[in-house]
Design an enzyme around this catalytic site. Sequence first.
Site, PDB file in Angstrom:
ATOM      1  N   LYS A 166       0.819  -1.218   0.000  1.00 18.44           N
ATOM      2  CA  LYS A 166       0.000   0.000   0.000  1.00 18.44           C
ATOM      3  C   LYS A 166       0.854   1.270   0.000  1.00 18.44           C
ATOM      4  CE  LYS A 166      -2.185  -1.079   3.834  1.00 18.44           C
ATOM      5  NZ  LYS A 166      -1.605  -2.402   4.179  1.00 18.44           N
TER       6      LYS A 166
ATOM      7  N   ARG B 183      -9.324   0.970   8.938  1.00 19.21           N
ATOM      8  CA  ARG B 183      -8.885  -0.345   9.379  1.00 19.21           C
ATOM      9  C   ARG B 183     -10.020  -1.151   9.993  1.00 19.21           C
ATOM     10  NH1 ARG B 183      -3.416   0.166   8.278  1.00 19.21           N
ATOM     11  NH2 ARG B 183      -2.132  -1.292   9.390  1.00 19.21           N
TER      12      ARG B 183
ATOM     13  N   ARG C  41      11.354  -6.590   4.985  1.00 20.60           N
ATOM     14  CA  ARG C  41      11.235  -5.179   5.374  1.00 20.60           C
ATOM     15  C   ARG C  41      11.767  -4.970   6.784  1.00 20.60           C
ATOM     16  NH1 ARG C  41       5.442  -2.298   4.821  1.00 20.60           N
ATOM     17  NH2 ARG C  41       5.088  -2.999   6.942  1.00 20.60           N
TER      18      ARG C  41
ATOM     19  N   ARG D 247      11.329  -0.839  11.549  1.00 26.20           N
ATOM     20  CA  ARG D 247       9.985  -0.848  12.136  1.00 26.20           C
ATOM     21  C   ARG D 247       9.865  -1.970  13.147  1.00 26.20           C
ATOM     22  NH1 ARG D 247       5.027   0.103   8.051  1.00 26.20           N
ATOM     23  NH2 ARG D 247       4.050  -1.104   9.724  1.00 26.20           N
TER      24      ARG D 247
ATOM     25  N   ARG E  11      -0.684  -9.269  13.042  1.00 29.17           N
ATOM     26  CA  ARG E  11      -1.214  -8.165  12.225  1.00 29.17           C
ATOM     27  C   ARG E  11      -2.045  -8.698  11.059  1.00 29.17           C
ATOM     28  NH1 ARG E  11       4.100  -5.713  10.797  1.00 29.17           N
ATOM     29  NH2 ARG E  11       3.002  -4.236   9.470  1.00 29.17           N
TER      30      ARG E  11
HETATM   31  O1  C5P Z   1      -0.617   1.171   7.894  1.00 29.95           O
HETATM   32  P1  C5P Z   1       0.638   0.656   8.552  1.00 29.95           P
HETATM   33  O2  C5P Z   1       0.894  -0.784   8.264  1.00 29.95           O
HETATM   34  O3  C5P Z   1       1.811   1.524   8.323  1.00 29.95           O
HETATM   35  O4  C5P Z   1       0.318   0.732  10.114  1.00 29.95           O
HETATM   36  C1  C5P Z   1       1.255   0.273  11.065  1.00 29.95           C
HETATM   37  C2  C5P Z   1       0.528   0.002  12.374  1.00 29.95           C
HETATM   38  O5  C5P Z   1      -0.118   1.193  12.838  1.00 29.95           O
HETATM   39  C3  C5P Z   1      -0.591  -1.023  12.285  1.00 29.95           C
HETATM   40  O6  C5P Z   1      -0.118  -2.342  12.358  1.00 29.95           O
HETATM   41  C4  C5P Z   1      -1.418  -0.647  13.478  1.00 29.95           C
HETATM   42  O7  C5P Z   1      -0.834  -1.101  14.685  1.00 29.95           O
HETATM   43  C5  C5P Z   1      -1.340   0.866  13.471  1.00 29.95           C
HETATM   44  N1  C5P Z   1      -2.456   1.470  12.740  1.00 29.95           N
HETATM   45  C6  C5P Z   1      -3.717   1.451  13.336  1.00 29.95           C
HETATM   46  N2  C5P Z   1      -4.783   2.022  12.698  1.00 29.95           N
HETATM   47  C7  C5P Z   1      -4.639   2.588  11.506  1.00 29.95           C
HETATM   48  C8  C5P Z   1      -3.365   2.617  10.861  1.00 29.95           C
HETATM   49  C9  C5P Z   1      -2.298   2.030  11.526  1.00 29.95           C
HETATM   50  O8  C5P Z   1      -3.875   0.924  14.421  1.00 29.95           O
HETATM   51  N3  C5P Z   1      -5.712   3.142  10.904  1.00 29.95           N
HETATM   52 MG    MG Z   2       2.173   1.100   5.008  1.00 29.41          MG
END
Ligand code: C5P
Ligand code: MG
Length: 192
Positions: free
Chosen positions: A14, A89, A128, A134, A146
């Site tokens: 994404k 989410r 990654r 991260r 996740r």
């Molecule tokens: O979107 P991304 O994978 O970068 O998000 C990293 C982490 O941030 C997710 O695994 C989650 O813990 C948190 N997150 C969330 N709610 C969102 C976006 C991210 O809890 N809307």
């Molecule tokens: Mg991302």
Amino acid sequence: MKHIILFGPPGAGKGTQAALLVDHLGFLHISTGDLLRAEIAKRTELGIRAAEFIDAGELVPDETVIGMIRNRLQEMCMVPGIIYDGFPRTLPQANALDAMLASRQEQIDGLLSLEVPHEELIKRLTIRGETSGRSDDTDLATIENRIEVYEKKTKPIIDHYEALGHHYPVVGTGNIDEISERLITVIKTRII
Ligand code: C5P
Ligand code: MG
């Protein structure tokens, strides 16, 4: 203004694809994950609270992320469109986003979901984790959690936009440019 959700499990690509799309289309990229990581880096109260959820591979509470999006949307004008990456989410987040847009006489114009097999996701996230720094990419149990959270809480969002006729599945494997072209084709032929 067009509103497009770039959707998919962790590791679907994404962030990578959103960056290419905004370059190509002149849209704005909103990544809630990046916004949360910026709060963590600044050690704000929000960031400190969010880190506990992120490090466990769990979701940050709806009100927190919805509030971040609301702030961003209020600042927004004069862009042709927005690409949402990592938001919504959960279904409550999707409903809140729909309501925010409805109050501007706007709507989600498309949800593009990147489809990538489970083993490929694990492979990408593990790689990654070796370079991104991260915290949520370095531990296999956290990665698996996740993906499980995605399946349970996030994936049902597809049905919500499918019912509105706004869901576009896209094959998320292959090389980065190939995937980008698929997304751009869908956006240009079906959405814009
Ligand atoms: O979107 P991304 O994978 O970068 O998000 C990293 C982490 O941030 C997710 O695994 C989650 O813990 C948190 N997150 C969330 N709610 C969102 C976006 C991210 O809890 N809307
Ligand atoms: Mg991302």
